[in-house]
Design a protein around this motif. Sequence first.
Motif, short mmCIF file in Angstrom:
data_model
loop_
_atom_site.label_atom_id
_atom_site.label_comp_id
_atom_site.label_asym_id
_atom_site.label_seq_id
_atom_site.Cartn_x
_atom_site.Cartn_y
_atom_site.Cartn_z
N ALA B 73 -5.82 9.36 -1.48
CA ALA B 73 -5.45 9.07 -2.88
C ALA B 73 -5.84 10.21 -3.82
CB ALA B 73 -6.09 7.77 -3.35
N LEU B 74 -5.95 11.42 -3.25
CA LEU B 74 -6.25 12.56 -4.09
C LEU B 74 -4.95 13.13 -4.67
CD1 LEU B 74 -8.99 13.82 -4.70
CD2 LEU B 74 -8.61 15.46 -2.87
N ASP B 75 -3.86 12.75 -4.08
CA ASP B 75 -2.55 13.24 -4.52
C ASP B 75 -1.54 12.10 -4.32
OD1 ASP B 75 -0.69 15.01 -5.43
OD2 ASP B 75 -0.84 16.44 -3.76
N ARG B 76 -0.37 12.23 -4.89
CA ARG B 76 0.66 11.20 -4.73
C ARG B 76 1.85 11.80 -4.01
NH1 ARG B 76 0.08 6.69 -8.47
NH2 ARG B 76 -1.62 7.10 -9.90
N ASP B 77 2.48 11.01 -3.14
CA ASP B 77 3.68 11.51 -2.46
C ASP B 77 4.89 11.41 -3.40
OD1 ASP B 77 4.46 8.92 -2.54
OD2 ASP B 77 4.23 8.53 -0.40
N ASP B 78 6.03 11.81 -2.89
CA ASP B 78 7.21 11.83 -3.75
C ASP B 78 7.62 10.43 -4.21
OD1 ASP B 78 7.19 14.51 -3.43
OD2 ASP B 78 8.82 14.60 -1.95
N HIS B 79 7.11 9.42 -3.53
CA HIS B 79 7.44 8.04 -3.91
C HIS B 79 6.31 7.40 -4.70
CE1 HIS B 79 9.88 9.00 -0.31
NE2 HIS B 79 10.84 8.46 -1.05
N GLY B 80 5.41 8.22 -5.18
CA GLY B 80 4.33 7.70 -6.04
C GLY B 80 3.26 6.93 -5.29
N GLY B 81 3.19 7.10 -3.99
CA GLY B 81 2.13 6.44 -3.22
C GLY B 81 2.53 5.07 -2.69
N THR B 82 3.80 4.74 -2.86
CA THR B 82 4.21 3.39 -2.42
C THR B 82 4.25 3.27 -0.91
OG1 THR B 82 6.48 4.14 -2.62
CG2 THR B 82 5.61 2.88 -4.48
N ARG B 83 4.31 4.41 -0.22
CA ARG B 83 4.46 4.35 1.24
C ARG B 83 3.13 4.57 1.96
NH1 ARG B 83 10.31 7.18 2.39
NH2 ARG B 83 11.50 5.78 1.03
N ILE B 84 2.07 4.59 1.20
CA ILE B 84 0.74 4.71 1.83
C ILE B 84 -0.03 3.43 1.52
CG2 ILE B 84 -1.41 6.03 1.89
CD1 ILE B 84 0.30 8.45 1.04
N LEU B 85 -0.50 2.80 2.57
CA LEU B 85 -1.14 1.50 2.40
C LEU B 85 -2.59 1.56 2.89
CD1 LEU B 85 1.68 -0.79 3.87
CD2 LEU B 85 1.47 0.05 1.54
N HIS B 86 -3.46 0.87 2.19
CA HIS B 86 -4.81 0.66 2.69
C HIS B 86 -4.95 -0.83 2.95
CE1 HIS B 86 -9.06 -0.55 1.81
NE2 HIS B 86 -9.19 0.27 2.86
N ARG B 87 -5.11 -1.18 4.22
CA ARG B 87 -5.17 -2.58 4.64
C ARG B 87 -4.02 -3.38 4.02
NH1 ARG B 87 -9.37 -3.62 7.80
NH2 ARG B 87 -11.31 -2.47 7.58
N GLY B 88 -2.85 -2.80 4.05
CA GLY B 88 -1.65 -3.50 3.64
C GLY B 88 -1.34 -3.38 2.17
N ARG B 89 -2.25 -2.82 1.40
CA ARG B 89 -1.97 -2.71 -0.03
C ARG B 89 -1.61 -1.27 -0.38
NH1 ARG B 89 -5.95 -3.44 -5.22
NH2 ARG B 89 -4.30 -3.19 -6.76
N SER B 90 -0.52 -1.10 -1.09
CA SER B 90 -0.07 0.25 -1.40
C SER B 90 -1.00 0.91 -2.42
CB SER B 90 1.37 0.19 -1.90
OG SER B 90 1.45 0.66 -3.20
N LEU B 91 -1.26 2.19 -2.22
CA LEU B 91 -2.13 2.92 -3.16
C LEU B 91 -1.48 2.97 -4.54
CD1 LEU B 91 -3.46 5.95 -1.06
CD2 LEU B 91 -4.39 3.66 -1.27
N ALA B 92 -0.13 2.90 -4.57
CA ALA B 92 0.58 2.98 -5.84
C ALA B 92 0.28 1.77 -6.72
CB ALA B 92 2.07 3.09 -5.60
N SER B 93 -0.08 0.67 -6.07
CA SER B 93 -0.31 -0.55 -6.87
C SER B 93 -1.71 -0.60 -7.46
CB SER B 93 -0.09 -1.79 -5.98
OG SER B 93 -1.13 -1.86 -5.01
N MET B 94 -2.52 0.38 -7.09
CA MET B 94 -3.90 0.38 -7.60
C MET B 94 -3.96 0.96 -9.01
SD MET B 94 -6.12 1.73 -4.38
CE MET B 94 -6.13 0.89 -2.80
N SER B 95 -4.85 0.41 -9.80
CA SER B 95 -5.11 0.98 -11.12
C SER B 95 -5.91 2.28 -10.95
CB SER B 95 -5.91 0.00 -11.98
OG SER B 95 -7.21 -0.16 -11.42
N ASN B 96 -6.05 3.02 -12.02
CA ASN B 96 -6.83 4.26 -11.94
C ASN B 96 -8.24 3.98 -11.48
OD1 ASN B 96 -4.87 6.10 -12.64
ND2 ASN B 96 -5.26 5.91 -14.84
N LEU B 97 -8.84 2.91 -12.03
CA LEU B 97 -10.22 2.58 -11.66
C LEU B 97 -10.30 2.25 -10.17
CD1 LEU B 97 -13.14 2.02 -12.53
CD2 LEU B 97 -12.48 -0.34 -13.04
#
Lengths: 547, 314
Positions: B73-97
């Motif tokens: 989560a130091l960078d975002r992919d071209d899809h804004g992180g929607t295709r990277i999941l941590h335990r099923g949750r996309s990094l894109a759905s996380m708030s900044n905090l």
Amino acid sequence: MYHALLSNRYLTTRVIPFIAVGAVALCVALVVIVVSVMSGFLDMLKRSGRTLMGDVVISTSYAGIPHYGRLIDRIVALPEAAAATPLVETLGLLRLPFPHGDRKDLATVQVWAVDPATFASVTGFDETLWWHPPEPGKESKLSEHDLRRQVPAQLREDGLALRDSRDGRPGIVPGIHVSRENRRLADGSYAPSSLEWWMPLHAVSLTLVPITGAGKLAEPKEVVFPVVNEFQSGVYQIDRQRVLIPLEEGQKILRLGEATLTDPGDLDDEGRPRVIGVDPAKVSRVLVRAADGVSPQALREAVDRAYLDFLEELWLDDGALVKPPPRAAVLVLTWEQLLRDLIGPVEKEREMMRILFSIVYFVCAGLILSIFWAIVQEKTRDIGILRSVGAPRAGIIWMFLRYGLVIGVVGSLVGLVLAEAVVRNINAIHDAIGRDAPRWAWITSFAAAAAAVVAGSWYAWRGRVLPALLWAIASFALAVIGTGLLLHHGTLIWDPSVYYFSRIPNEVDRITAAITLVGAVVFSVIGASIPAAKAADTDPVRALRYE
Amino acid sequence: MSERARSASIPQGAGADPQPLLEATEVCKTYRLGRVEVPVLQGATLRVEPGEWVAIVGASGSGKSTLLHLLGALDRDDHGGTRILHRGRSLASMSNLERNRFRNGIVGFVFQFYHLLPELNVLENAMLSPMVGWSLRPGLFWAGVGGAGAALGAASAVATSGSWGATLAPAAVVAATALAAGAGASIAGVAAAEVSAWRARWSRESAQTRERATALLHRFGLGHRLKHRPRELSGGERQRVAIARALLNEPQVLLADEPTGNLDERTGGEILDLIAAEHQRGMAVVMVTHDAAVARRATRRLTLRDGRVLCPET
């Protein structure tokens, strides 16, 4: 916690923050010193105005105010007034005891003929008398060589009474700078160039020109007065020009004393104008001091009403053959209004200085901005590391803002201490500049310059360019300072004849100090905010790729 | 792994079949160099299970480090992180905090060039992650202090403007109130941040973290170097400090970018031993390297070529 730790480390492990603190301190000190001296000048001007002439002055033309005793009784009865005193003001020629070429020295003076008893209660006259021994317990405030330690105590009484106690003759009290032989010494005291020319040892002759009732010049009159003391008000122009004599003497010489009143149209058997009554004594001014807590403006209005009542009383009094001048011919002004021409420009000048020196805030902001920009550039990788372990953008911003805040606060406080030290000792600094540089100062400077040359050569020999260059610059600077000290033969920067007061004001203007402190801190933080925002926007991946 | 790291606010996978720890599906990443677009990852797919050690090998410029940065989560992919999941949750759905907490507590980074902070000593560098973590907690108390400062500033401005009300325009009163509220909140916020830093510095938790960091550094053979600055250390020692920093928050996965790339063979071997020991304790490791010998220490090896994961092998 990491913000505080890192920002403290960034502050203490580099030279740049110390330079920034020094620059902010100098900026703050500059503003506070300049504005404080100007504010002090203004305050001294106002204070001295009040000390010299009370709060309100009633003045009229050469014709004078008759029955002034009744006017003063009315004024003193006012709840707004504490005291009032009459005086006559005119110009005169004073012949001084010491020679000027073949003749005695002459000075044009402003003569105030005053009633000594009430004059001191309205003005600060008793405090301005210079020649008297120190009060018990205050001897240590005078330097060992101060002539006042040796003068007789009676001089003070004589000065206050404007009378020579030895023979009862009316005396004169000139300002301390009327005699050109009086010199101001570095410790603030005065001494004649030679004891022979100490003024209280001499008598002076004062020539005044009376003005007739028709407004024409009469025959000049010369009267010899023994000098019973000298006064020092602190206002150079006053101390240079004014002399005080007893009111009755002044009235007598200027033909303003009580006289018989005749009717030129009604001649007696011998062809002389018939005496029809008494022409009362007159004065040209009445000075009034306000009661505690009463503003000069409120007193002025009360005195104005009292004068109108006085006029009405006299015009209705058939026994008073000589009437006072109408209200339109009389000025009733506060001391501030009288000195308006002097105070106004100084006030404007001070505000101009405040505005101009506010540019210093932008210097602070620019300084902090440039320093922080360099630091952020240098710390790009650190920002990447912090972001990689989860530090939020707000944390990065706060880390740099805190840095700016500390520089602003510390720099401002150091600046205020510096300003306080300089302003408090400004007269001592001025006096030191006014003297020749001591021998040890330039010898030390040259010795230090030689030592710096040796140190620089040693580094150069070892191939270290930077320290060699720094030592070379230091040796050059020390040599310049040494040369300057060697060639310095005293410079009088604050010439009292130019700057009105004989001493430089040495009180720090607290309001300016507070505003400058807040301004410097705010602008330091503003200066830090732009690089801080840049730091927060740094892409951590790019930051970490730098190597 | 500590209770704290496990109970971090990131949602855990549910059900009998747990979600993979990290999962990247068809991830693309393009860099822009001036007017030129350079595709680095073109559909890389990766799945990291809890407790496994995955090595990603590939030539320089193949996108290994980029993939690691995206996973952390130091960078975002071209899809804004929607295709990277941590335990099923996309990094894109996380708030900044949440993303900051993810980087702070769930993953730990180790870099080829160590990336220690030169102003901090060894112990302070090791404690950096916990120190940053303390600042990521909900600051309701201090928000309250800031709010109270703002309210106080506003109240005093209103009270003061009462006496000037006759002469001041309403807009000026509002502006003065807002200014005073802002100043009050700022001063309260600054005071809160400073008090918070001091509280953290002298708290029991700080003392315990210090003890843990000291023990870890002793275990890594750096007990005699605690007060030393990074410039006084050798490359191997620096990397050990970097690993200690990554491990002190007991992350679920260590993301190591060429951790031995700058070290000689013997020192690199020692570093890999340290990582292996942590892996034995149950921590997942994702390590990118171009060295096949280093990659052989992993339980699973993937090759990245032309922006794609080509050859899964075990």
